[in-house]
Write an enzyme that holds these catalytic residues in place. Structure first.
Site, PDB file in Angstrom:
ATOM      1  N   ASP A  58       0.736  -1.248  -0.081  1.00  0.00           N
ATOM      2  CA  ASP A  58      -0.004  -0.013   0.032  1.00  0.00           C
ATOM      3  C   ASP A  58       0.950   1.406  -0.051  1.00  0.00           C
ATOM      4  O   ASP A  58       2.042   1.021   0.426  1.00  0.00           O
ATOM      5  CB  ASP A  58      -0.976   0.058   1.242  1.00  0.00           C
ATOM      6  CG  ASP A  58      -1.611   1.079   1.377  1.00  0.00           C
ATOM      7  OD1 ASP A  58      -2.126   1.924   0.557  1.00  0.00           O
ATOM      8  OD2 ASP A  58      -1.456   1.771   2.863  1.00  0.00           O
ATOM      9  N   PHE A  59       0.268   2.362  -0.330  1.00  0.00           N
ATOM     10  CA  PHE A  59       1.314   3.540  -0.480  1.00  0.00           C
ATOM     11  C   PHE A  59       1.003   4.468   0.876  1.00  0.00           C
ATOM     12  O   PHE A  59       1.962   4.265   1.722  1.00  0.00           O
ATOM     13  CB  PHE A  59       1.074   4.333  -1.610  1.00  0.00           C
ATOM     14  CG  PHE A  59       1.771   5.536  -1.951  1.00  0.00           C
ATOM     15  CD1 PHE A  59       3.017   5.280  -2.545  1.00  0.00           C
ATOM     16  CD2 PHE A  59       1.674   6.777  -1.454  1.00  0.00           C
ATOM     17  CE1 PHE A  59       4.023   6.383  -2.745  1.00  0.00           C
ATOM     18  CE2 PHE A  59       2.561   7.709  -1.638  1.00  0.00           C
ATOM     19  CZ  PHE A  59       3.584   7.543  -2.360  1.00  0.00           C
ATOM     20  N   ASP A  60       0.105   5.286   1.051  1.00  0.00           N
ATOM     21  CA  ASP A  60       0.005   6.330   2.113  1.00  0.00           C
ATOM     22  C   ASP A  60      -0.223   5.409   3.561  1.00  0.00           C
ATOM     23  O   ASP A  60      -0.905   4.307   3.628  1.00  0.00           O
ATOM     24  CB  ASP A  60      -1.197   7.114   1.994  1.00  0.00           C
ATOM     25  CG  ASP A  60      -1.105   7.933   0.865  1.00  0.00           C
ATOM     26  OD1 ASP A  60      -0.683   9.230   0.989  1.00  0.00           O
ATOM     27  OD2 ASP A  60      -1.682   7.569  -0.388  1.00  0.00           O
ATOM     28  N   ASP A  68      -2.020  -0.730   5.836  1.00  0.00           N
ATOM     29  CA  ASP A  68      -2.207   0.196   7.193  1.00  0.00           C
ATOM     30  C   ASP A  68      -3.920   0.265   7.462  1.00  0.00           C
ATOM     31  O   ASP A  68      -4.122   0.629   8.372  1.00  0.00           O
ATOM     32  CB  ASP A  68      -1.385   1.294   7.154  1.00  0.00           C
ATOM     33  CG  ASP A  68      -2.237   2.443   6.426  1.00  0.00           C
ATOM     34  OD1 ASP A  68      -2.253   2.237   5.343  1.00  0.00           O
ATOM     35  OD2 ASP A  68      -2.566   3.563   6.981  1.00  0.00           O
TER      36      ASP A  68
END
Ligand code: MG
Length: 274
Positions: A24-26, A207
């Site tokens: 995942d990124f953020d 997250d």
């Protein structure tokens, strides 16, 4: 459930060059920031991603738009799942759609409705991503957040009633997207069917709520689901790490292992030839 150290022990039992990484990124590879535009990878993470992507498939999975992700990651060889699983693009492939190609003018209408609902609420941020729309309330005073939410739901009522849109709640964000059985989990499951991914051990790091459905997809393939931050042991994860800084350490450690694994197999090949 494993913590950092036992996670590495478990990873050490998997041949490193057989991995496929979903990130995942953020909030996972990039720290959470108050405005989504400010999100950046650290130089160390960028470097680790480049090293990893040379040897194993690395797939960035995000709610962000494809172009936005590409710009922020900018590592050759990386695969992308954008818009929460609506579309996928590999390093040299055409875009593949897992959900409807929502017309931009419809998305613009959602965005307009949401912008008018956010009027007068300081800090509210409506982001039209072309295929989906996000309402961010991180900069809104906590007392005003429920008001923003109520107003947003009222503004979206016609589409909600018609069941043409679905709402996705994430960390301090409400996302609007076309309804349908697509999402990060479905996209990850589909990508795992690709020939380059088959037989590999998937690792997923995420997250947020939208990642947890992808956790199930990788666990079905005997992979490992790693939750980043938040509560421990709540969402069926196999391991937990505290935040993006710990993810950075893990990626660097993995890159080293993958490179050592490659070196060993090269040496084995050359000694076979002799
Ligand atoms: Mg996230």
């Amino acid at each position: 459930m494993m913590r950092g150290r036992s996670l590495r022990a478990r990873l050490a039992t998997i041949p490193p060059t057989r991995l496929v990484l979903f990130l995942d990124f953020d909030g996972t590879v990039a720290p959470i920031v108050s405005r989504p535009k400010q999100a950046r990878l650290t130089a160390a993470v960028k470097k680790a991603l480049r090293r990893l992507a040379r040897s194993v498939p690395v797939v960035i999975v995000s709610g962000r738009a494809l172009g936005d992700l590409r710009r922020r990651v900018s590592a050759p060889g990386v695969h992308y799942i954008a818009h929460h699983g609506l579309l996928y693009q590999g390093p040299r492939t055409a875009v593949r759609w897992f959900g409807p190609r929502t017309p931009g003018r419809l998305v613009a209408r959602w965005a307009r409705a949401l912008r008018s609902s956010a009027e007068g609420i300081s800090g509210a941020l409506v982001e039209d991503k072309g295929l989906t729309v996000a309402v961010h309330d991180r900069l809104v005073r906590p007392m005003q957040r429920p008001l923003l939410r109520r107003r947003a739901l009222r503004a979206l009522a016609p589409w909600l009633k018609g069941k043409t849109i679905a709402l996705v709640r994430g960390k301090r964000v409400l996302e609007v997207r076309a309804a349908g059985p697509w999402g990060k989990g479905a996209a990850v499951a589909a990508v795992l069917q690709e020939t380059w991914a088959k037989g590999r051990v998937p690792l997923y790091l995420g997250d947020d709520r939208t990642d947890f459905e992808a956790f199930r997809a990788v666990k079905k393939k005997r992979g490992l689901a790693i939750r980043v931050g938040g509560g421990r042991g709540l969402v069926g994860e196999d391991a937990w790490v505290p935040g993006p800084r710990a993810v950075e350490c893990l990626l660097r450690w993995l890159a080293k292992r993958v490179e050592a694994g490659e070196r060993r197999s090269r040496e084995a090949q050359s000694s076979e030839k002799q």
